[in-house]
Design a protein around this motif. Structure first.
Motif, PDB file in Angstrom:
ATOM      1  N   ASP A 294     -12.531 -14.374   8.304  1.00 43.74           N
ATOM      2  CA  ASP A 294     -13.145 -15.325   7.512  1.00 43.74           C
ATOM      3  C   ASP A 294     -12.348 -16.474   6.935  1.00 43.74           C
ATOM      4  OD1 ASP A 294     -11.714 -13.656   5.711  1.00 43.74           O
ATOM      5  OD2 ASP A 294     -13.695 -13.672   4.275  1.00 43.74           O
ATOM      6  N   LYS A 295     -10.830 -16.292   7.056  1.00 46.57           N
ATOM      7  CA  LYS A 295      -9.910 -17.316   6.716  1.00 46.57           C
ATOM      8  C   LYS A 295      -8.484 -17.016   7.412  1.00 46.57           C
ATOM      9  CE  LYS A 295     -10.486 -16.753   2.383  1.00 46.57           C
ATOM     10  NZ  LYS A 295     -10.294 -16.562   0.784  1.00 46.57           N
ATOM     11  N   ASP A 296      -7.940 -18.174   7.723  1.00 45.85           N
ATOM     12  CA  ASP A 296      -6.537 -17.983   8.182  1.00 45.85           C
ATOM     13  C   ASP A 296      -5.653 -17.237   7.300  1.00 45.85           C
ATOM     14  OD1 ASP A 296      -7.251 -19.017  10.473  1.00 45.85           O
ATOM     15  OD2 ASP A 296      -6.335 -20.902  10.062  1.00 45.85           O
ATOM     16  N   ARG A 297      -4.506 -16.303   7.828  1.00 42.79           N
ATOM     17  CA  ARG A 297      -3.591 -15.578   6.979  1.00 42.79           C
ATOM     18  C   ARG A 297      -2.295 -16.110   7.018  1.00 42.79           C
ATOM     19  NH1 ARG A 297      -7.393 -12.833   3.759  1.00 42.79           N
ATOM     20  NH2 ARG A 297      -9.236 -12.640   5.000  1.00 42.79           N
ATOM     21  N   VAL A 298      -1.735 -15.844   5.800  1.00 45.02           N
ATOM     22  CA  VAL A 298      -0.135 -16.454   5.819  1.00 45.02           C
ATOM     23  C   VAL A 298       0.573 -14.991   6.398  1.00 45.02           C
ATOM     24  CG1 VAL A 298       1.709 -16.914   4.372  1.00 45.02           C
ATOM     25  CG2 VAL A 298      -0.081 -18.220   4.105  1.00 45.02           C
ATOM     26  N   VAL A 299       1.486 -15.205   7.404  1.00 41.47           N
ATOM     27  CA  VAL A 299       2.354 -14.428   7.856  1.00 41.47           C
ATOM     28  C   VAL A 299       3.645 -14.489   7.394  1.00 41.47           C
ATOM     29  CG1 VAL A 299       3.212 -13.396  10.222  1.00 41.47           C
ATOM     30  CG2 VAL A 299       0.746 -14.064  10.074  1.00 41.47           C
ATOM     31  N   ILE A 300       4.340 -15.547   7.666  1.00 47.42           N
ATOM     32  CA  ILE A 300       5.641 -16.162   7.101  1.00 47.42           C
ATOM     33  C   ILE A 300       5.511 -16.988   5.741  1.00 47.42           C
ATOM     34  CG2 ILE A 300       7.957 -16.717   7.406  1.00 47.42           C
ATOM     35  CD1 ILE A 300       7.265 -14.301   9.043  1.00 47.42           C
ATOM     36  N   LYS A 301       5.793 -16.465   4.695  1.00 49.15           N
ATOM     37  CA  LYS A 301       5.571 -17.203   3.305  1.00 49.15           C
ATOM     38  C   LYS A 301       6.601 -18.404   3.435  1.00 49.15           C
ATOM     39  CE  LYS A 301       5.747 -13.062   0.728  1.00 49.15           C
ATOM     40  NZ  LYS A 301       5.902 -12.619  -0.454  1.00 49.15           N
ATOM     41  N   SER A 302       6.383 -19.214   2.580  1.00 49.75           N
ATOM     42  CA  SER A 302       7.184 -20.766   2.775  1.00 49.75           C
ATOM     43  C   SER A 302       8.661 -20.233   2.138  1.00 49.75           C
ATOM     44  CB  SER A 302       6.477 -21.731   1.593  1.00 49.75           C
ATOM     45  OG  SER A 302       6.188 -21.367   0.533  1.00 49.75           O
ATOM     46  N   ASP A 303       8.785 -19.198   1.456  1.00 53.28           N
ATOM     47  CA  ASP A 303      10.271 -18.863   1.075  1.00 53.28           C
ATOM     48  C   ASP A 303      10.735 -18.082   2.417  1.00 53.28           C
ATOM     49  OD1 ASP A 303       9.230 -16.415   1.087  1.00 53.28           O
ATOM     50  OD2 ASP A 303       9.701 -16.074  -0.953  1.00 53.28           O
ATOM     51  N   GLY A 304      10.023 -17.991   3.447  1.00 49.45           N
ATOM     52  CA  GLY A 304      10.795 -17.405   4.688  1.00 49.45           C
ATOM     53  C   GLY A 304      10.806 -15.785   4.793  1.00 49.45           C
ATOM     54  N   SER A 305      10.245 -15.264   3.568  1.00 49.70           N
ATOM     55  CA  SER A 305      10.129 -13.918   3.820  1.00 49.70           C
ATOM     56  C   SER A 305       8.665 -13.559   4.245  1.00 49.70           C
ATOM     57  CB  SER A 305      10.215 -13.341   2.389  1.00 49.70           C
ATOM     58  OG  SER A 305       8.752 -13.747   1.451  1.00 49.70           O
ATOM     59  N   PRO A 306       8.405 -12.368   5.034  1.00 53.12           N
ATOM     60  CA  PRO A 306       7.286 -11.877   5.661  1.00 53.12           C
ATOM     61  C   PRO A 306       6.245 -11.429   4.433  1.00 53.12           C
ATOM     62  CG  PRO A 306       8.784 -10.170   5.674  1.00 53.12           C
ATOM     63  CD  PRO A 306       9.661 -11.296   5.308  1.00 53.12           C
ATOM     64  N   ALA A 307       4.958 -11.947   4.963  1.00 52.26           N
ATOM     65  CA  ALA A 307       3.748 -11.533   4.040  1.00 52.26           C
ATOM     66  C   ALA A 307       3.432 -10.108   4.453  1.00 52.26           C
ATOM     67  CB  ALA A 307       2.639 -12.198   4.241  1.00 52.26           C
ATOM     68  N   TYR A 308       2.712  -9.335   3.574  1.00 51.40           N
ATOM     69  CA  TYR A 308       2.245  -8.083   3.888  1.00 51.40           C
ATOM     70  C   TYR A 308       1.723  -7.624   5.357  1.00 51.40           C
ATOM     71  CZ  TYR A 308       0.192  -3.495   3.613  1.00 51.40           C
ATOM     72  OH  TYR A 308      -0.085  -2.118   3.567  1.00 51.40           O
ATOM     73  N   ILE A 309       1.012  -8.734   5.919  1.00 50.47           N
ATOM     74  CA  ILE A 309       0.381  -8.629   7.044  1.00 50.47           C
ATOM     75  C   ILE A 309       1.259  -8.785   8.323  1.00 50.47           C
ATOM     76  CG2 ILE A 309      -0.076 -11.274   7.469  1.00 50.47           C
ATOM     77  CD1 ILE A 309      -2.704 -10.338   8.805  1.00 50.47           C
ATOM     78  N   ALA A 310       2.543  -9.203   8.037  1.00 49.00           N
ATOM     79  CA  ALA A 310       3.579  -9.301   8.882  1.00 49.00           C
ATOM     80  C   ALA A 310       3.660  -7.727   9.561  1.00 49.00           C
ATOM     81  CB  ALA A 310       4.734  -9.785   8.617  1.00 49.00           C
ATOM     82  N   GLY A 311       4.044  -6.911   8.605  1.00 47.70           N
ATOM     83  CA  GLY A 311       4.102  -5.456   8.750  1.00 47.70           C
ATOM     84  C   GLY A 311       3.059  -4.963   9.486  1.00 47.70           C
ATOM     85  N   ASP A 312       1.884  -5.309   9.191  1.00 51.42           N
ATOM     86  CA  ASP A 312       0.593  -4.730   9.850  1.00 51.42           C
ATOM     87  C   ASP A 312       0.769  -5.058  11.269  1.00 51.42           C
ATOM     88  OD1 ASP A 312      -0.611  -3.073   7.753  1.00 51.42           O
ATOM     89  OD2 ASP A 312      -1.673  -5.113   7.043  1.00 51.42           O
ATOM     90  N   ILE A 313       1.161  -6.478  11.493  1.00 51.23           N
ATOM     91  CA  ILE A 313       0.999  -6.918  12.796  1.00 51.23           C
ATOM     92  C   ILE A 313       2.134  -6.276  13.855  1.00 51.23           C
ATOM     93  CG2 ILE A 313       1.846  -9.168  14.304  1.00 51.23           C
ATOM     94  CD1 ILE A 313       0.632 -10.723  11.935  1.00 51.23           C
ATOM     95  N   ALA A 314       3.362  -6.086  13.246  1.00 49.85           N
ATOM     96  CA  ALA A 314       4.224  -5.254  14.169  1.00 49.85           C
ATOM     97  C   ALA A 314       3.916  -3.948  14.073  1.00 49.85           C
ATOM     98  CB  ALA A 314       5.567  -5.569  13.321  1.00 49.85           C
ATOM     99  N   TYR A 315       3.379  -3.081  13.182  1.00 54.49           N
ATOM    100  CA  TYR A 315       2.797  -1.982  13.446  1.00 54.49           C
ATOM    101  C   TYR A 315       1.943  -1.526  14.319  1.00 54.49           C
ATOM    102  CZ  TYR A 315       2.012   2.847  11.316  1.00 54.49           C
ATOM    103  OH  TYR A 315       1.598   4.157  11.026  1.00 54.49           O
ATOM    104  N   LEU A 316       0.795  -2.231  14.521  1.00 62.34           N
ATOM    105  CA  LEU A 316      -0.309  -2.358  15.341  1.00 62.34           C
ATOM    106  C   LEU A 316       0.345  -2.549  16.804  1.00 62.34           C
ATOM    107  CD1 LEU A 316      -3.150  -1.751  16.186  1.00 62.34           C
ATOM    108  CD2 LEU A 316      -3.613  -4.223  16.076  1.00 62.34           C
ATOM    109  N   ARG A 317       1.300  -3.518  16.935  1.00 61.24           N
ATOM    110  CA  ARG A 317       1.912  -3.549  18.068  1.00 61.24           C
ATOM    111  C   ARG A 317       2.745  -2.514  18.651  1.00 61.24           C
ATOM    112  NH1 ARG A 317       1.116  -6.229  22.057  1.00 61.24           N
ATOM    113  NH2 ARG A 317       2.991  -7.414  23.093  1.00 61.24           N
ATOM    114  N   ASN A 318       3.500  -1.870  17.586  1.00 61.03           N
ATOM    115  CA  ASN A 318       4.268  -0.772  17.874  1.00 61.03           C
ATOM    116  C   ASN A 318       3.341   0.657  18.248  1.00 61.03           C
ATOM    117  OD1 ASN A 318       4.875   2.229  16.296  1.00 61.03           O
ATOM    118  ND2 ASN A 318       6.854   0.903  16.637  1.00 61.03           N
TER     119      ASN A 318
END
Length: 554
Positions: A294-318
């Motif tokens: 229902d909305k787009d999600r921030v993956v890399i925050k503006s300070d350059g650090s990964p948001a929580y979903i970034a881990g989920d993305i890599a984890y599902l891939r894994n």
RNA sequence: GCGCUCGUAGCUCAAUGGAUAGAGCACUUGACUACGGAUCAAGAGGUUGCAGGUUCGAGUCCUGCCGAGCGCGCCA
């Protein structure tokens, strides 16, 4: 005759009937459902086959049912077949045919109930995954019981199940945990956003015991020490609690490892390459709305650090790279917003969103004297797994958590689950198993053999209504296991066991098994003992699927 | 406001589109010189939140409404 065999017989008979009348057999459903009717006067089994197929054939349902009834009546093992209501077909089995179920159970033993519905399917079952910042709460405890049981049920259907715990050891909540430990070690008050509870002080003290100079280190090294040792201790405690609860994981997966290995970065780059990420306000966003979120999600925050979903993305891939065909996530109701997100992630990788399956468990509340229990003795915040186990024990805790659908919020009345009477379902079921064990021991003491070759047993002697009910209930077990696996609903196993225990107690009340006084053992004694052995086997198999003990004595 | 889940007997909960909606508890009444009475039997208890719809058939599926819990963050 098992229900499955009966269903096959009904279908093949129906094919014969249609062919003989020049009708199209394609109108028949692929699998015929044969159910146990609610009311005994509707027969041992009933099928709605005629109702389902009549329209496609252009035939009156009752007329079609009549043809089937006539053909079925003359089949081996069928005692009667009648048309009822709008076109149901009510069937009764001959006692000897029905009794063969007992034989099947005894031959298959611990394997009875197992199936091959998911043979070869690699399933990743992720559950609990509680943050290592405190003891496991009731929500996690529900999943520890249900998730483990679901793993057992899927395994029983042939799936290759990996139980996995996602250890969320990166991010801000760990920092808060560390600040809490340091404060406790210094004897200072816990920070506003920190974690309270006696366990923090215990862990802080243990860190100091292991690293006596920790507080004298420069702030950065000090925090790192508390982080490493403290998180390690917390995690060991969680593992120990789970183990004592009867739930062990195959893999404890560290989120941290995804960041350190570059897996997160790699997954993000891949998404960028396929234009599934865009830059806005200095942050990288996933176009998850294009995949149903229902909305787009921030993956890399503006300070350059990964948001929580970034881990989920890599984890599902894994997980997919490790070859899992199905990834099941078990989450608390407060995380239901994840469903669309995780499926969107799968879709963004051009994967089938159906490989991601998210189960949502509603809240659990404890009641004592009719009032909610909110406080934990140890955690200072909410009720933990240990609190529940201390109150009612592992068997009752697991059973209480499993026996209801996870879709419903659950109230556990501690007074009920500590009672040793039959208003406590786990005792009711375990008692049936203990009673059967006692009976079989008693038979052995009397010199009556409890293990008899099937060809020496006359199952046709089991003609009492209560015997028939018990046999048919035993015959349901494989279907219950299959349904439980398919629907991801282990509570069906528990409900079935209660029904089975009830059928057994009723049988026991009406049918004397062992000879009295100087009476000799008869063929009926033998047949009933085999029935008892089969009932005990199924109770044990079912309790095994729940991870609840099947006691010989209580 | 939007989304997810739920709403079934006094209570805790079942029911994979099937027939007269089921268990347990609580309540009433029975069954032990018998294999574990930690059991069993009988009775009473319901407009499945409300209103429409789909069809041979709806607690179940669809729409709307009411109520409860939980979400809706560049937190994790």
């Amino acid at each position: 005759m098992t229900p499955a065999a009966l269903a096959d017989l009904v279908r093949s008979t129906a094919v014969d009937v249609l062919v003989a009348r020049g009708l199209d057999t394609a109108a028949l459903p692929a699998t015929v459902t044969v159910e146990r009717p609610r009311h005994p006067e509707h027969g041992d089994y009933a099928t709605n086959l005629a109702l389902q197929s009549a329209k496609k054939l252009g035939v009156n349902p009752r007329e079609l049912a009549g043809w089937l009834a006539e053909a079925l009546s003359s089949r081996e093992g069928i005692a009667s077949a009648e048309v009822a209501g709008p076109g149901f077909l009510n069937l009764r089995l001959a006692a000897d045919a029905q009794g063969q179920v007992v034989r099947d159970i005894l031959v298959r033993g611990a394997d009875y109930g197992r199936g091959d519905r998911y043979a070869g399917l690699k399933v990743n079952l992720e559950f609990v995954s509680a943050n290592p910042t405190g003891p496991i709460h009731l929500g996690g405890t529900r999943w520890a019981a249900v998730g483990d049981a679901l793993g057992r049920v899927l395994t029983a259907e042939g799936a290759e199940v990996t139980r996995e715990y996602y250890f969320n050891d990166a991010g801000a909540q760990i920092d808060r945990f560390v600040r809490s430990l340091v404060a406790a070690a210094k004897g200072e008050p816990i920070p506003e956003d920190g974690y309270g509870g006696a366990y923090i002080a215990d862990i802080a003290a243990e860190v100091l015991r292991r690293e006596p100079n920790a507080l004298d280190l420069p702030a950065e090294q000090r925090d790192e020490t508390f982080r490493q040792v403290g998180v390690g201790l917390m995690f060991a405690q969680i593992k120990r609690s789970l183990h004592e609860f009867g739930t062990d994981f195959d893999i404890y997966f560290h989120e941290d490892s995804l960041h350190k290995s570059g897996a997160v970065e790699q997954a993000v780059e891949e998404l960028k390459k396929h234009n599934h990420l865009y830059l806005a306000d200095g942050a990288w966003w996933l176009r998850s709305t294009e995949f149903g979120d229902d909305k787009d999600r921030v993956v890399i925050k503006s300070d350059g650090s990964p948001a929580y979903i970034a881990g989920d993305i890599a984890y599902l891939r894994n997980k997919r790279e490790r070859g899992f065909d199905l990834c099941i996530y078990m989450l608390g109701a407060d995380h239901h917003g994840y469903i669309a997100r995780l499926k969107a992630v799968a879709a963004a990788f051009d994967d089938d969103p159906n490989v991601v399956e998210v189960l949502i468990g509603q809240m659990v509340n404890l009641l004592k004297d009719g009032k909610p229990v909110r406080m934990s003795k140890r955690a200072g915040t909410v009720v933990t797994m240990e609190d529940l186990v201390d109150a009612i024990g592992v068997d009752a805790a697991r059973y209480a958590l499993i026996r209801s659908s996870v879709d419903s919020a659950l109230d556990i009345d501690l007074d009920v689950w500590t009672r040793r009477t039959n208003d406590n379902p786990v005792f009711y079921v375990q008692y049936a198993h203990a009673r059967l064990s006692s009976l079989l021991r008693h038979a052995t003491d009397l010199g009556i053999p409890t293990e008899v070759a099937p060809e020496n047993v006359d199952f046709g002697l089991l003609t009492h209504d209560r015997e028939g009910d018990l046999i048919r209930t035993l015959g349901e077990f494989p279907r219950v296991v299959a349904g439980s696996a398919e629907l991801r609903e282990p509570h069906r196993i528990a409900r079935y066991l209660e029904e089975l225990a009830s059928a057994y107690h009723k049988f026991y009340d009406s049918c004397r098994v062992l000879p009295q006084g100087d009476e000799p053992a008869t063929p009926l004694t033998t047949a009933r003992l085999q029935l008892c052995a089969a009932a005990r086997q199924v109770l044990a198999n079912g309790l095994g699927l729940l991870g609840v003990s099947a006691p010989e004595r209580m």
